[in-house]
Scaffold this active site. Structure first.
Site, PDB file in Angstrom:
ATOM      1  N   GLY A  27     -22.993  38.279  15.117  1.00 21.04           N
ATOM      2  CA  GLY A  27     -24.313  37.800  14.902  1.00 21.04           C
ATOM      3  C   GLY A  27     -24.532  37.269  13.381  1.00 21.04           C
ATOM      4  O   GLY A  27     -23.862  37.886  12.731  1.00 21.04           O
TER       5      GLY A  27
ATOM      6  N   CYS B 125     -17.803  42.679  15.600  1.00 22.12           N
ATOM      7  CA  CYS B 125     -18.353  42.071  14.239  1.00 22.12           C
ATOM      8  C   CYS B 125     -19.939  42.736  13.852  1.00 22.12           C
ATOM      9  O   CYS B 125     -20.025  44.062  13.812  1.00 22.12           O
ATOM     10  CB  CYS B 125     -18.403  40.494  14.136  1.00 22.12           C
ATOM     11  SG  CYS B 125     -18.625  39.993  12.560  1.00 22.12           S
ATOM     12  N   TYR B 126     -21.044  41.955  13.961  1.00 20.33           N
ATOM     13  CA  TYR B 126     -22.384  42.681  13.729  1.00 20.33           C
ATOM     14  C   TYR B 126     -22.403  43.722  14.984  1.00 20.33           C
ATOM     15  O   TYR B 126     -22.978  44.541  14.654  1.00 20.33           O
ATOM     16  CB  TYR B 126     -23.295  41.443  13.965  1.00 20.33           C
ATOM     17  CG  TYR B 126     -24.806  41.764  14.022  1.00 20.33           C
ATOM     18  CD1 TYR B 126     -25.411  42.093  12.806  1.00 20.33           C
ATOM     19  CD2 TYR B 126     -25.451  42.304  15.170  1.00 20.33           C
ATOM     20  CE1 TYR B 126     -26.603  42.595  12.675  1.00 20.33           C
ATOM     21  CE2 TYR B 126     -26.736  42.997  14.873  1.00 20.33           C
ATOM     22  CZ  TYR B 126     -27.374  43.082  13.658  1.00 20.33           C
ATOM     23  OH  TYR B 126     -28.534  43.636  13.704  1.00 20.33           O
TER      24      TYR B 126
ATOM     25  N   HIS C 166     -12.799  38.870  15.562  1.00 21.75           N
ATOM     26  CA  HIS C 166     -13.639  38.410  16.721  1.00 21.75           C
ATOM     27  C   HIS C 166     -12.377  38.251  17.799  1.00 21.75           C
ATOM     28  O   HIS C 166     -11.521  37.092  17.824  1.00 21.75           O
ATOM     29  CB  HIS C 166     -14.171  36.935  16.681  1.00 21.75           C
ATOM     30  CG  HIS C 166     -15.443  36.904  15.711  1.00 21.75           C
ATOM     31  ND1 HIS C 166     -16.615  37.028  16.456  1.00 21.75           N
ATOM     32  CD2 HIS C 166     -15.559  37.230  14.587  1.00 21.75           C
ATOM     33  CE1 HIS C 166     -17.667  37.228  15.440  1.00 21.75           C
ATOM     34  NE2 HIS C 166     -16.965  37.426  14.401  1.00 21.75           N
TER      35      HIS C 166
ATOM     36  N   GLU D  62     -12.689  37.051  20.723  1.00 21.02           N
ATOM     37  CA  GLU D  62     -12.908  35.877  21.801  1.00 21.02           C
ATOM     38  C   GLU D  62     -12.388  34.462  21.023  1.00 21.02           C
ATOM     39  O   GLU D  62     -12.153  33.538  21.917  1.00 21.02           O
ATOM     40  CB  GLU D  62     -14.456  35.797  22.055  1.00 21.02           C
ATOM     41  CG  GLU D  62     -15.194  35.264  20.846  1.00 21.02           C
ATOM     42  CD  GLU D  62     -15.731  36.190  19.913  1.00 21.02           C
ATOM     43  OE1 GLU D  62     -14.970  37.374  19.876  1.00 21.02           O
ATOM     44  OE2 GLU D  62     -16.586  36.346  19.243  1.00 21.02           O
TER      45      GLU D  62
ATOM     46  N   SER E  44     -26.136  11.928  42.199  1.00 21.20           N
ATOM     47  CA  SER E  44     -25.968  11.039  40.914  1.00 21.20           C
ATOM     48  C   SER E  44     -24.486  10.206  40.956  1.00 21.20           C
ATOM     49  O   SER E  44     -24.606   9.600  40.234  1.00 21.20           O
ATOM     50  CB  SER E  44     -26.331  11.662  39.617  1.00 21.20           C
ATOM     51  OG  SER E  44     -25.272  12.417  39.379  1.00 21.20           O
ATOM     52  N   GLY E  45     -23.709  11.106  41.552  1.00 17.52           N
ATOM     53  CA  GLY E  45     -22.395  10.524  41.133  1.00 17.52           C
ATOM     54  C   GLY E  45     -21.610  11.466  40.089  1.00 17.52           C
ATOM     55  O   GLY E  45     -20.230  11.282  39.751  1.00 17.52           O
ATOM     56  N   GLY E  46     -22.319  12.168  39.279  1.00 16.54           N
ATOM     57  CA  GLY E  46     -21.668  13.191  38.397  1.00 16.54           C
ATOM     58  C   GLY E  46     -21.074  14.311  38.980  1.00 16.54           C
ATOM     59  O   GLY E  46     -21.544  14.528  40.034  1.00 16.54           O
TER      60      GLY E  46
ATOM     61  N   SER F 220     -23.939  17.359  40.067  1.00 18.31           N
ATOM     62  CA  SER F 220     -24.688  17.055  41.514  1.00 18.31           C
ATOM     63  C   SER F 220     -23.588  17.106  42.735  1.00 18.31           C
ATOM     64  O   SER F 220     -24.184  17.437  43.780  1.00 18.31           O
ATOM     65  CB  SER F 220     -25.398  15.937  41.294  1.00 18.31           C
ATOM     66  OG  SER F 220     -24.905  14.595  41.477  1.00 18.31           O
ATOM     67  N   SER F 221     -22.465  16.332  42.265  1.00 19.63           N
ATOM     68  CA  SER F 221     -21.615  16.391  43.804  1.00 19.63           C
ATOM     69  C   SER F 221     -20.786  17.864  44.048  1.00 19.63           C
ATOM     70  O   SER F 221     -20.978  17.858  45.088  1.00 19.63           O
ATOM     71  CB  SER F 221     -20.499  15.589  43.175  1.00 19.63           C
ATOM     72  OG  SER F 221     -20.821  14.133  42.616  1.00 19.63           O
TER      73      SER F 221
ATOM     74  N   LYS G  26     -19.222  24.467  32.524  1.00 17.80           N
ATOM     75  CA  LYS G  26     -18.803  23.227  33.075  1.00 17.80           C
ATOM     76  C   LYS G  26     -17.262  23.302  33.712  1.00 17.80           C
ATOM     77  O   LYS G  26     -16.991  22.686  34.700  1.00 17.80           O
ATOM     78  CB  LYS G  26     -18.737  22.311  31.759  1.00 17.80           C
ATOM     79  CG  LYS G  26     -18.550  20.805  32.344  1.00 17.80           C
ATOM     80  CD  LYS G  26     -19.795  20.066  32.975  1.00 17.80           C
ATOM     81  CE  LYS G  26     -19.523  18.657  33.196  1.00 17.80           C
ATOM     82  NZ  LYS G  26     -21.054  18.146  33.479  1.00 17.80           N
TER      83      LYS G  26
END
Ligand code: XMP
Length: 515
Positions: free
Chosen positions: A57, A84-85, A173, A175, A227-229, A232-233, A371
């Protein structure tokens, strides 16, 4: 309620890379969740984690209003990794001392490991060194109860372990990709120290989520706006797998879609599943609503309102519906940590206000996923690659890519140019490398010469950006010959266009879309 038996909880102290920690752990097939640093002890116990990670942080532990977690987390008997923090806070809360460092460490550093057990299992002591990535201005000076397990040039305590309890701390870090041993460190923590098993897979996620949806929905009806996206699909495919024909999807064609934008998804659902899709062609309605409108906000409002109106109208024909399935993703639901106004302010939008208006309960089966995990899930559910790896497309569609008034004729010009952009991006392999790439129709005419004649025609702007999450973006460094090909083809093939320009603005200060 959670469908995950084993999980690692990450307490967020505002680091830019907190989400990366969660992703790296999930990549090891162990579920992980991010919570604010000040989560209550009761809630934390309820979550029943196998281990805790304290993120980095921007604050200093000795700041007056430094963010701190309840020190009782150290009494839970759970393995804890401080980064870290998070490392400095752990040491300070357990009686150690942190001070401003004389030499700050930013960027790559060489780590020398002194103790090759615990998180460093499988690694070697000097002369071997390991490249790690540091970003700190404070330094751990004293750590009673702990011993140093690694050092770097400027950090005698680059990593520590508690001598009696399962607490480990790293100043670097793990990650980020520049820490070459980062995945090994996290793996050792989650598997050896926390004792997790790598069984959080898309397959197990589908099984658990399908059970959960069935339980929640019972025999009620569910609606979904398709929507086709991607989001939503995948939502529709997953909910359909759970409850079959209790799900009805509504696809509103607002006449502002790209050529082929939704066809592949609709075809897939129609041909490969027996999902019920109501396909409403509202092109005329939307074009009428947009007549004479040039103001971007007014366009967005009219398109958004029109969508809700038509969706409600169609939904009304179905009978009693209790739930709305929606493709909300994890980055939209992580509570952002705010102190000193240093944390990023994030706003997000979804099917604006529909659930409240229609008094529907939400089903958001993707709300725990990033995503890329949604894409993996979509493939597992059998959705076509073409639908899964499609670039994001805004709800208001081409309406906000036509500057000035939206008319059938102007939509036609933009669609033809846009198809060329997509074709060339795909052919050259750039389509999947960039975040979004598209054409914008400008509201001006410029002079050109074609054959022997003077032309006075439209300008198309190309926009292509690289981004991780659309919050920030930079223009894509597309090869000149690709830009040249796109430009040539648009000017030659699209009647009414005699000039193409390339947008080289980043976000901020510009946005990805032009309106
Ligand atoms: P901007 O233009 O704000 O876009 O930089 C960020 C990302 O969001 C998309 N976008 C939208 N998506 N409804 C959506 O579903 C909208 O109203 C909307 N406006 C922008 C945009 O395409 C980019 O990916």
């Amino acid at each position: 309620m959670s469908v995950h038996t084993e999980k690692i909880i990450i307490l967020d102290f505002g680091s830019q890379t907190t989400q990366l920690i969660a992703r790296r752990i999930r990549e090891q097939k162990v579920y992980s969740e991010i919570h604010p640093f000040n989560i209550s002890l009761e809630r934390l116990k309820e979550l029943n984690p196998s281990g805790i990670v304290l993120s980095g942080g921007p604050a200093s532990v000795y700041d007056e209003d430094a963010p701190v977690s309840d020190p009782a987390i150290f009494e839970l008997g759970l393995p804890i990794l401080g980064i870290c923090y998070g490392a400095q806070l752990m040491i300070q809360q357990l009686g150690g001392r942190v001070e401003k460092a004389e030499h700050r460490e930013f960027g790559k550093a060489d780590l020398s490991i002194q103790y090759t057990g615990g998180i460093f299992a499988g690694m070697e002591t000097p002369p071997a060194t390991y490249q790690v990535w540091m970003s700190h201005g404070d330094r751990i000076e004293e750590a009673p109860g702990f011993e140093a397990t690694a050092t770097s040039c400027h950090s005698p305590f680059a990593a520590l372990r508690h001598t009696k309890k399962p607490f480990v701390a790293v100043q670097f870090h793990p990650e980020v990709a520049h820490t070459l041993i980062g995945n090994d460190v996290l793996r050792n923590f989650i598997f050896d120290l926390c004792g997790c098993s790598p069984d959080w897979t898309m397959h197990s996620f589908i099984d658990a989520t399908v059970r959960e949806i069935r339980e929640k929905v019972g025999s009620e009806q569910v609606l979904c706006a398709l929507s086709g996206g991607v989001d939503s699909s995948v939502t529709a495919a997953l909910v359909h797998r759970a409850i079959g024909d209790q799900l009805t999807c509504i696809y509103v064609n607002n006449g502002l879609m790209r050529t082929g934008e939704s066809e592949s998804v609709l075809n897939f659902f129609r041909q490969k599943t027996n999902l019920r899709v109501i396909d409403v062609d509202a092109t005329t309605y939307f074009l009428n609503e947009l007549k004479g409108v040039v103001d971007p906000e007014e366009k967005r409002k009219r398109i958004g309102f029109g969508f809700i109106r038509i969706f409600e109208e169609e939904a009304g024909k179905i009978g009693e519906v209790k739930f709305l399935a929606q493709g909300t993703l994890y980055p939209d639901v992580i509570e952002s940590v705010v102190f000193h106004g240093k944390a990023p302010i994030k706003s997000h939008h979804n099917v604006g206000g529909l659930p409240e208006r229609m008094k529907l309960d939400l089903i958001e089966p993707l709300r725990e996923l990033f995503k890329d995990e949604v894409r993996e899930l979509g493939l597992e559910l059998g959705l076509p690659e073409e639908a899964i790896f499609r670039q994001p497309f805004p709800g208001p569609g081409l309406g906000i890519r036509i500057m000035g008034e939206v008319t059938g004729e102007r939509l036609n010009i933009l669609r033809q140019a846009d198809v060329i952009v997509l074709e060339e991006m795909k052919k050259s392999g750039w389509y999947r490398k960039v975040w979004q790439s598209f054409a914008v129709l400008l509201p001006i005419q410029t002079v050109g010469v074609m054959g022997d004649g003077r032309t006075y025609e439209n300008v198309i702007a190309l926009r292509s950006v690289d981004s991780r999450d659309a919050m920030t973006a930079d223009w894509s460094r597309l090869p000149y010959d690709l830009l040249g090909r796109i430009s040539n083809r648009i000017i030659n093939e699209v009647r009414g266009v005699n000039r193409v320009v390339y947008d080289i603005s980043s976000k901020p200060p510009s946005t990805i879309e032009w309106e």
